[in-house]
Enzyme design. Structure first.
Site, PDB file in Angstrom:
ATOM      1  N   CYS A   1       0.827  -1.210   0.000  1.00 22.63           N
ATOM      2  CA  CYS A   1       0.000   0.000   0.000  1.00 22.63           C
ATOM      3  C   CYS A   1       0.867   1.268   0.000  1.00 22.63           C
ATOM      4  CB  CYS A   1      -1.004  -0.033   1.142  1.00 22.63           C
ATOM      5  SG  CYS A   1      -2.320   1.191   0.962  1.00 22.63           S
TER       6      CYS A   1
ATOM      7  N   HIS B   1      -3.887  -4.973  -0.040  1.00 23.90           N
ATOM      8  CA  HIS B   1      -3.543  -5.478   1.296  1.00 23.90           C
ATOM      9  C   HIS B   1      -3.569  -7.004   1.328  1.00 23.90           C
ATOM     10  CE1 HIS B   1      -3.403  -1.675   3.502  1.00 23.90           C
ATOM     11  NE2 HIS B   1      -4.260  -1.267   2.577  1.00 23.90           N
TER      12      HIS B   1
ATOM     13  N   GLU C   1      -2.350  -8.975   3.476  1.00 23.90           N
ATOM     14  CA  GLU C   1      -2.558  -9.474   4.832  1.00 23.90           C
ATOM     15  C   GLU C   1      -4.034  -9.582   5.198  1.00 23.90           C
ATOM     16  OE1 GLU C   1      -2.981  -5.131   5.262  1.00 23.90           O
ATOM     17  OE2 GLU C   1      -1.680  -6.406   4.073  1.00 23.90           O
TER      18      GLU C   1
END
Length: 185
Positions: free
Chosen positions: A71, A156, A158
């Site tokens: 990001c 993202h 994660e």
């Protein structure tokens, strides 16, 4: 740490990496003194163009370490390479953003929360290659350097909306770190 999410750290630790978090204001000299095996540039808020001190730090680290940006970390790499970013009209928000990997053809469902994007034309003479695009608007979603062990994604990984579509990104970073430790890069 530009605003790191705990899940990023969890993914790194799960792969056996020892993680040390430093503030975004940490100069390159302090990072170099720590002798890390790799550098993770985290997510975070804000206009990436307004952070030239971070661009300078990341530029100084590029030749020495495997680097993975997520990001805002992706946007910091854009600027460190000599590229630029621009403000999106509405931004990308939500957990169902389709992203296509231009090298493999694979489409992943990603989570996103950003208002800026990399200008692909600004990368033409930087050594960076666009690796992923957003299928909704064709904006840049991933980069890698042609020669350095450096890559990044705008989304993202994660957040795991796929739920495991992005796991290979953390594995790739781990492989780069291990290769550096073994003197192979």
């Amino acid at each position: 740490d530009f605003g790191v999410k705990l899940d990023i750290l969890r993914h790194l630790v799960a792969r056996g990496l020892d993680v040390t978090v430093v503030p975004a204001s940490t100069p390159a000299e302090e990072v170099l003194e720590r002798e890390p095996d790799g550098v993770m540039l985290s997510n975070g808020p804000g206009d990436p163009a307004a952070l030239p001190y971070i661009h300078k730090t990341v530029s100084a680290l590029l030749p020495d370490y495997p680097i993975f940006g997520i990001c805002l970390g992706h946007q910091m790499l854009t600027h460190a390479f000599g590229g630029s970013t621009f403000k999106l009209k509405f931004g990308h928000r939500g957990g169902t953003q389709p992203v296509k990997n231009l090298e493999t053809g694979k489409v992943s469902i990603t989570a996103q929360n950003h208002g800026f994007a990399t200008d692909p034309k600004s990368l033409e003479k930087t050594g960076a290659v666009v690796t992923e695009i957003n299928l909704n608007d064709n904006t840049v979603e991933g980069l890698r350097h042609k020669e350095l062990p450096v890559f990044s994604v705008q989304y993202h990984p994660e957040a795991e909306p796929g739920p495991n579509d992005a796991d290979p990104l953390f594995a790739d970073f781990h492989k780069m770190v291990e290769a550096r430790k073994a003197g192979k890069i």
